[in-house]
Design an enzyme around this catalytic site. Sequence first.
Site, PDB file in Angstrom:
ATOM      1  CG  ASP A 476     -32.277  10.114   2.087  1.00  0.00           C
ATOM      2  OD1 ASP A 476     -32.545   9.352   1.147  1.00  0.00           O
ATOM      3  OD2 ASP A 476     -31.525   9.794   3.033  1.00  0.00           O
ATOM      4  CG  ASP A 546     -27.582   4.135   1.157  1.00  0.00           C
ATOM      5  OD1 ASP A 546     -27.271   5.311   0.902  1.00  0.00           O
ATOM      6  OD2 ASP A 546     -28.613   3.829   1.786  1.00  0.00           O
TER       7      ASP A 546
HETATM    8  C1  DGJ Z   1     -30.070   7.084   3.416  1.00  0.00           C
HETATM    9  C2  DGJ Z   1     -29.045   7.732   2.568  1.00  0.00           C
HETATM   10  O1  DGJ Z   1     -28.832   7.011   1.403  1.00  0.00           O
HETATM   11  C3  DGJ Z   1     -27.777   7.929   3.375  1.00  0.00           C
HETATM   12  O2  DGJ Z   1     -26.776   8.472   2.566  1.00  0.00           O
HETATM   13  C4  DGJ Z   1     -28.081   8.812   4.544  1.00  0.00           C
HETATM   14  O3  DGJ Z   1     -28.428  10.092   4.098  1.00  0.00           O
HETATM   15  C5  DGJ Z   1     -29.191   8.216   5.379  1.00  0.00           C
HETATM   16  N1  DGJ Z   1     -30.346   7.913   4.574  1.00  0.00           N
HETATM   17  C6  DGJ Z   1     -29.602   9.138   6.492  1.00  0.00           C
HETATM   18  O4  DGJ Z   1     -30.653   8.668   7.196  1.00  0.00           O
END
Ligand code: DGJ
Length: 724
Positions: A476, A546
Amino acid sequence: MDNPRTIVQQFDLVTTRSQMTLGVMASGHLVCLYLGPRLASRASFKNLLTDLNHASYLADTDGVHNFRLEQLPLAYPTFGNPDLREPALVVADETGSRITDLRFDHLETYPHKPAITGLPSARWDEQTRTWAFVLKDERLHLQVTLVISADEDHDVFSQHVICTNQGSHGLTIERAFSFNWDFLSDQYQMLNLTGAWSRENHLQWTPLKQGFQGVDSKRGASGHGQNPFIALAAPGTTWDHGQVIGVNLVYSGNFIAQANVDMHQNTRLQIGINPFNFSWQLNAHRTFKTPEATIVIAEHGLNELSARYQRFYQDNLMRSAIAKTPRPVVINNWEATYFNFNKQSLLTLAKKAKQVGAEMFVLDDGWFGQRNNDTSSLGDWIPNTKKLGGSLTALIKEINQLGLHFGLWVEPEMVSPNSDLYRRHPNWIVADEKHQPQLTRSQYVLDMSRSDVQDYLIDTLDTLLTENNIEYLKWDMNRNITDAYTQTVPPRRQGEFEHRYMLGLYSVLKALVTKHSRLLIEGCAGGGGRFDAGMLAYCSAIWTSDDTDAIARLPIQEGTGLLYPAAAMSAHVSAVPNEQIGRKTSLTTRRIVAEQGCLGYELDLTKLTAAELAAIQTQIASYKKLRRILQFGQLIRLPVAEPGNQWAWLKKTADQIIVDRVTVLVQPNTVEKRQRLTGLPPNALYFEQQTQRTYAADFLMQVGLPVDRPTGDFFSQRWILSRV
Ligand code: DGJ
């Protein structure tokens, strides 16, 4: 001199269906002559430019009256000469002069494609040929080589540029684009992929107008708001009709992708590293290589463009060890638990996940340091044994014993101020010496251009992967770069920082996948904030957005799937009401939309009813049977009567087709029309499971499948056809 615009050398670079023709004018300038579908016979472009002479207020070139470079289609324009349009290259010498005059020197050809050291780039195969056009400015001792490869089989061109300082004085590159093409027309529509966090990669069409247009990123990542892609298409282009030329950058950092229409209705198309806040010190005898641009020409609309990009990236860009590996069905705990979990709740979720047929349990965030919310511990990649009820190794073992593979979330490029890593190395963050660096999500960015940071990350992640049975890493990256400054280069070279950051990131990723060749990496940047071909070179999939709402995902996946393979587009079934936008959609629709990409589940299975769990179990069982076609079949967008309200697509292999259709809002008192298919082999016959009927391909393409009357909003329907 004879007419300086006469083409004295012509180079036809061809793939099976496309052609790029460059030429050298009598004046020695390299020019763009043709970019389009392959011409059936060899045409001479000798006189294409000889008569180009508008009455205009433009400078002469080489002292020849009316020889105006600015009217001509230049392959790699520079600054300080009679072409006063947007340059592709700006170089300053030791006197501060930026005047550069490149002329063709010679051509080299290779039966392969050279790699671009330090940067991801597409591999070559037996059908790839490369032309290296060597241009020189003798006074500057500057050599600029346009390295153009033609992948005949995939119908894709790629180009990168190598700048070499052959003199003894330092030069400073202030911009060096990867690709420039001058068209003698402005009759195009521009296509970009734009949006925002949670709304990435929507198709954006704009008719060209005089002046600048395009997209760029100054964020230190390709970004949620724009993808490093630009296309020019004939007016009226659709998924199935119209000529379109797409250019995509294999790069994950600051970029620009622009079209400039000049005073004479010519269009200059450019893509490359964003010149904003960029410079590169090119010392004597050193070279600088730009990222690679990939160029696809489609004669018959966006589906053709998409098919070529997807196949090329699948075959020649993604890691060959994993590109065609079936992707596991993931259960990710993020939207199920967020930070609030313990060993027991994870195992309970894992058991349910196994029961419904999931294959890979991905532990997302919150497993390390003291991280119970997003304010601490990034950088301390040490399992929180209290929260995990013992070691990570033991937890993984128990998950493995349930029959699930294990994946782990990390955010390696970041550090929390409240972390041991930051306390040990406060100088590792991106910051200057005067300003208080800015926080986003309570975190700083590590300076990935530092070799000690790279070594720390390689070492830490390698240890995690070696000591534990981790088969999947979710990588991430949850903030953009502010305070862009590095201690690794002197003051006057700060313009190198953001590119050096990318080189550092790529070197860490490369080291890890070299050692752990089967490791699946899911890229992520707060969703699709870095969904680009650069990251795709290392990742088996990238988290698309997201926003997990099925309806919001339709345009996001349409745009993302235009370029990037379906198997690489992570898409999860999540809970209703949807966590991001509160919408309720059926499990069937959520699944159909998620299966457009790489299917996973991200919800608290322990809160579902027995009937819902049984439905998910049936979905996953059927997905496993159809996995090959759903993950690796050709994705084709289908025509609908109400674009934006109706969405239809198919996935196709030689012997099977899956057609999916979603209606967003049901309309009262309408008669559902049929769903027409496209892209089928003309004489084939198909048996359709739902209607139990056999259809001829031309019937399916001209008349179509019967559409059910929607039983409510967000209605979806699937047809499965087998070739007979
Ligand atoms: C942002 C990501 O896009 C989510 O899917 C998740 O992994 C969160 N971060 C976790 O902090």
